[in-house]
Design a protein around this motif. Structure first.
Motif, PDB file in Angstrom:
ATOM      1  N   GLU A  46       0.833  -1.209   0.000  1.00 53.76           N
ATOM      2  CA  GLU A  46       0.000   0.000   0.000  1.00 53.76           C
ATOM      3  C   GLU A  46       0.867   1.258   0.000  1.00 53.76           C
ATOM      4  OE1 GLU A  46      -2.520  -0.462   3.399  1.00 53.76           O
ATOM      5  OE2 GLU A  46      -3.706  -2.065   2.472  1.00 53.76           O
ATOM      6  N   ALA A  47       1.918   1.276   0.811  1.00 46.77           N
ATOM      7  CA  ALA A  47       2.802   2.442   0.876  1.00 46.77           C
ATOM      8  C   ALA A  47       3.523   2.647  -0.451  1.00 46.77           C
ATOM      9  CB  ALA A  47       3.813   2.280   2.015  1.00 46.77           C
ATOM     10  N   GLU A  48       3.973   1.558  -1.079  1.00 49.29           N
ATOM     11  CA  GLU A  48       4.655   1.678  -2.369  1.00 49.29           C
ATOM     12  C   GLU A  48       3.709   2.176  -3.455  1.00 49.29           C
ATOM     13  OE1 GLU A  48       6.286  -2.259  -2.659  1.00 49.29           O
ATOM     14  OE2 GLU A  48       8.240  -1.606  -1.878  1.00 49.29           O
ATOM     15  N   THR A  49       2.471   1.716  -3.437  1.00 48.42           N
ATOM     16  CA  THR A  49       1.471   2.192  -4.393  1.00 48.42           C
ATOM     17  C   THR A  49       1.218   3.682  -4.195  1.00 48.42           C
ATOM     18  OG1 THR A  49       0.424   0.023  -4.537  1.00 48.42           O
ATOM     19  CG2 THR A  49      -0.919   1.907  -5.183  1.00 48.42           C
ATOM     20  N   HIS A  50       1.091   4.104  -2.941  1.00 52.09           N
ATOM     21  CA  HIS A  50       0.874   5.524  -2.641  1.00 52.09           C
ATOM     22  C   HIS A  50       2.064   6.344  -3.138  1.00 52.09           C
ATOM     23  CE1 HIS A  50      -0.818   8.987  -0.663  1.00 52.09           C
ATOM     24  NE2 HIS A  50       0.279   9.149   0.050  1.00 52.09           N
ATOM     25  N   LEU A  51       3.261   5.848  -2.911  1.00 47.54           N
ATOM     26  CA  LEU A  51       4.465   6.536  -3.362  1.00 47.54           C
ATOM     27  C   LEU A  51       4.484   6.661  -4.888  1.00 47.54           C
ATOM     28  CD1 LEU A  51       7.145   7.812  -2.545  1.00 47.54           C
ATOM     29  CD2 LEU A  51       8.159   5.524  -2.604  1.00 47.54           C
ATOM     30  N   GLU A  52       4.095   5.610  -5.590  1.00 49.05           N
ATOM     31  CA  GLU A  52       4.013   5.666  -7.052  1.00 49.05           C
ATOM     32  C   GLU A  52       3.010   6.720  -7.501  1.00 49.05           C
ATOM     33  OE1 GLU A  52       3.158   1.782  -8.607  1.00 49.05           O
ATOM     34  OE2 GLU A  52       4.889   0.895  -7.595  1.00 49.05           O
ATOM     35  N   HIS A  53       1.868   6.783  -6.839  1.00 48.87           N
ATOM     36  CA  HIS A  53       0.849   7.777  -7.191  1.00 48.87           C
ATOM     37  C   HIS A  53       1.367   9.192  -6.965  1.00 48.87           C
ATOM     38  CE1 HIS A  53      -2.618   4.678  -6.620  1.00 48.87           C
ATOM     39  NE2 HIS A  53      -1.891   4.452  -7.700  1.00 48.87           N
ATOM     40  N   LEU A  54       2.084   9.392  -5.877  1.00 46.94           N
ATOM     41  CA  LEU A  54       2.657  10.711  -5.616  1.00 46.94           C
ATOM     42  C   LEU A  54       3.682  11.095  -6.684  1.00 46.94           C
ATOM     43  CD1 LEU A  54       3.089  10.527  -1.744  1.00 46.94           C
ATOM     44  CD2 LEU A  54       1.440  11.933  -3.007  1.00 46.94           C
ATOM     45  N   ALA A  55       4.489  10.137  -7.108  1.00 50.02           N
ATOM     46  CA  ALA A  55       5.483  10.421  -8.153  1.00 50.02           C
ATOM     47  C   ALA A  55       4.799  10.774  -9.469  1.00 50.02           C
ATOM     48  CB  ALA A  55       6.408   9.213  -8.334  1.00 50.02           C
ATOM     49  N   ILE A  56       3.727  10.061  -9.806  1.00 49.72           N
ATOM     50  CA  ILE A  56       2.967  10.364 -11.023  1.00 49.72           C
ATOM     51  C   ILE A  56       2.365  11.761 -10.921  1.00 49.72           C
ATOM     52  CG2 ILE A  56       0.888   9.760 -12.331  1.00 49.72           C
ATOM     53  CD1 ILE A  56       1.552   6.794 -11.596  1.00 49.72           C
ATOM     54  N   THR A  57       1.808  12.086  -9.758  1.00 43.99           N
ATOM     55  CA  THR A  57       1.214  13.403  -9.551  1.00 43.99           C
ATOM     56  C   THR A  57       2.267  14.490  -9.701  1.00 43.99           C
ATOM     57  OG1 THR A  57      -0.464  12.466  -8.089  1.00 43.99           O
ATOM     58  CG2 THR A  57      -0.073  14.842  -7.923  1.00 43.99           C
ATOM     59  N   ARG A  58       3.452  14.270  -9.121  1.00 46.45           N
ATOM     60  CA  ARG A  58       4.533  15.252  -9.234  1.00 46.45           C
ATOM     61  C   ARG A  58       4.910  15.468 -10.694  1.00 46.45           C
ATOM     62  NH1 ARG A  58       8.290  17.699  -6.290  1.00 46.45           N
ATOM     63  NH2 ARG A  58       7.745  16.619  -4.385  1.00 46.45           N
ATOM     64  N   ARG A  59       5.060  14.380 -11.461  1.00 45.08           N
ATOM     65  CA  ARG A  59       5.408  14.511 -12.886  1.00 45.08           C
ATOM     66  C   ARG A  59       4.317  15.254 -13.646  1.00 45.08           C
ATOM     67  NH1 ARG A  59       7.146   9.098 -12.284  1.00 45.08           N
ATOM     68  NH2 ARG A  59       5.301   8.348 -13.377  1.00 45.08           N
TER      69      ARG A  59
END
Length: 85
Positions: A46-59
């Motif tokens: 769950e934490a890794e998925t959230h981190l991926e979503h944050l990275a996508i949002t940042r990009r």
């Protein structure tokens, strides 16, 4: 007269009983640890998925911000937009 072999059997049975108790406790601990590991693995996913979503949002935000017209305050300070399509 008492047979010494009888005393040995009692001591061995006591030892076997004690080992059985320790095995049960070790098995219970191992089961509990496996459960905790499974729960931690789920939380990690769950934490890794959230981190991926944050990275996508940042990009996405970075890409969009590069395409936006400059803020009026930037124009007053001599801002020049980068050349582009």
């Amino acid at each position: 007269m008492r047979d010494p072999a009888d005393g040995d059997r009692v001591n061995i049975q006591l030892l076997l009983d004690t080992l059985g108790i320790q095995e049960d406790a070790a098995r219970a601990l191992a089961d509990d640890l496996r459960t905790q590991i499974n729960e931690l693995q789920e939380r990690l996913r769950e934490a890794e998925t959230h981190l991926e979503h944050l990275a996508i949002t940042r990009r996405t935000v970075t890409t969009l911000s590069e395409r936006l017209p400059p803020h009026p305050r930037h124009l007053q300070q001599g801002y020049r937009p980068p050349p582009g399509p």
